[in-house]
Design an enzyme around this catalytic site. Structure first.
Site, PDB file in Angstrom:
ATOM      1  N   GLY A  88      25.893  41.953  34.439  1.00 45.81           N
ATOM      2  CA  GLY A  88      26.217  42.377  33.090  1.00 45.81           C
ATOM      3  C   GLY A  88      25.129  41.996  32.109  1.00 45.81           C
ATOM      4  O   GLY A  88      24.281  41.140  32.398  1.00 45.81           O
ATOM      5  N   GLN A 142      25.042  40.190  29.590  1.00 43.13           N
ATOM      6  CA  GLN A 142      24.976  38.772  29.257  1.00 43.13           C
ATOM      7  C   GLN A 142      25.212  37.900  30.487  1.00 43.13           C
ATOM      8  O   GLN A 142      25.719  36.775  30.397  1.00 43.13           O
ATOM      9  CB  GLN A 142      25.986  38.442  28.158  1.00 43.13           C
ATOM     10  CG  GLN A 142      25.640  39.005  26.792  1.00 43.13           C
ATOM     11  CD  GLN A 142      24.339  38.434  26.228  1.00 43.13           C
ATOM     12  OE1 GLN A 142      23.874  37.382  26.647  1.00 43.13           O
ATOM     13  NE2 GLN A 142      23.750  39.140  25.266  1.00 43.13           N
ATOM     14  N   SER A 143      24.821  38.402  31.633  1.00 42.34           N
ATOM     15  CA  SER A 143      25.026  37.681  32.889  1.00 42.34           C
ATOM     16  C   SER A 143      24.299  36.342  32.908  1.00 42.34           C
ATOM     17  O   SER A 143      23.077  36.272  32.739  1.00 42.34           O
ATOM     18  CB  SER A 143      24.523  38.539  34.052  1.00 42.34           C
ATOM     19  OG  SER A 143      24.375  37.774  35.221  1.00 42.34           O
ATOM     20  N   ASN A 144      25.047  35.260  33.139  1.00 42.13           N
ATOM     21  CA  ASN A 144      24.426  33.954  33.304  1.00 42.13           C
ATOM     22  C   ASN A 144      23.624  33.889  34.599  1.00 42.13           C
ATOM     23  O   ASN A 144      22.606  33.200  34.675  1.00 42.13           O
ATOM     24  CB  ASN A 144      25.493  32.858  33.304  1.00 42.13           C
ATOM     25  CG  ASN A 144      26.113  32.656  31.938  1.00 42.13           C
ATOM     26  OD1 ASN A 144      25.499  32.937  30.914  1.00 42.13           O
ATOM     27  ND2 ASN A 144      27.344  32.180  31.913  1.00 42.13           N
TER      28      ASN A 144
END
Length: 325
Positions: A95, A97-99
């Protein structure tokens, strides 16, 4: 790399890992208000980890700064494999904002590898610059190459096909790419959370109090974390029941996916026998109700622990337990 003795029959065993995180992460007692009687909750993991009913909810948000989060444990094995194979760049997907994507980009830069990210977002953001918010800021600061894909295209084509297409393009350009799946969740990445069980065991052995855990409760977004925790707890002396709350897809999907990871390790066990998976999608990824945000605020004010609003599993976890997890 030397595996725990109780995991030495798994195959294949990684040859080595690269140290990336600040481990072990501590285990903290979490003084949540209004818990059921005879229930204790302890924290050890965050970001893809979660809360436990009287027991472990891990603080892997304390595993480092740009590299914080549970993804780092998987990357220690995955990037070691990439280096061993002579890769000069890393490809992964998630995504916007994928960590996991942020941690992969940072870790790759530490190892002098280029990183190519495919980030899923809304169709209107694909057609314009999404800016410098959250993890995007970190990724752009360190020079990661970013391709945006709409949620619709992601659903139609799939993450495996999208990363394969990018890999083929990079190969034609003369590069040596190494592909890491969503969340770092493959059988090799699973070793990161097999190692976590060894870490918890060692911490309990060194503890001064008679603390033991009945349950481990985590959020589940890609499957690798719960696969490692489940098989590790099952094989070791910990024997804590793993409860997973899926934030996407559904329990049947994750039982099947985790089974594939376990089969890839020749574990010889059924996923449904070692982990309990429940649905916790709510409105969807990073979407919150007013009630959920109110709960996040109440927990922060009461305990000083700020919950990630992307995975909203916490409120479901601390009901009716008389165990330590």
């Amino acid at each position: 790399y030397e595996p725990p003795s109780w995991a030495s029959h798994l195959s294949p065993i990684p040859s080595h890992l690269i140290s990336l995180g600040n481990f072990p992460t501590p285990i903290h007692k979490w003084n949540l208000p209004n818990l059921p009687n005879n229930t204790q909750v302890w924290l050890k993991v965050r970001d893809g980890g979660g809360v436990a009913k009287s027991g472990v909810a891990m603080r892997d948000d304390l595993s480092g700064m740009q590299l914080s989060g549970n993804k780092v444990r998987k990357l220690e094995f995955l990037l070691a494999d990439a280096v061993a194979q002579g890769a000069d760049c890393i490809v992964t997907i998630g995504g916007i904002q994928s960590n996991h994507c942020r941690a992969t980009a940072v870790a790759a830069k530490y190892l002098n590898l280029d990183c190519y990210l495919i980030l899923r977002t809304s169709k209107n953001l694909v057609e314009k610059d999404p800016g410098l918010t959250g993890n995007l800021l970190v990724e752009r600061l360190i020079g990661a190459h970013i391709d945006l894909v709409s949620k619709e295209e992601y659903a139609k084509v799939g993450s495996v096909a999208l990363t394969s297409l990018l890999k083929e393009r990079l190969l034609k350009e003369g590069k040596r790419p190494y592909v890491i799946p969503v969340g770092g969740s493959n059988s090799l990445g699973t070793w990161g959370y097999i190692e976590t069980i060894r870490e918890i065991e060692q911490q309990l052995q060194k503890g001064t109090s008679e603390v033991g855990f009945d349950d481990i409760v985590v959020a589940c977004g890609s499957g690798g974390t719960i696969a490692g925790l489940s098989i590790g707890s099952w094989l070791s002396d910990l024997k804590a029941k793993v409860h997973a709350f899926c934030v996407c897809d559904d329990p049947d999907y994750f039982y099947d996916y985790v089974q594939g990871l376990l089969d890839g390790l020749q574990a010889g066990v059924k996923s449904r026998d070692i982990v309990n998976i429940e649905n916790a999608k709510g409105l969807g990824y990073a979407m919150n109700t007013t009630e959920e945000l109110k709960f996040v605020k109440e927990v922060a004010q009461a305990t000083g622990v700020i919950l990630d609003p992307v995975y909203r599993t916490v409120k479901k976890l601390v009901h009716g337990s008389t165990s330590r997890s």
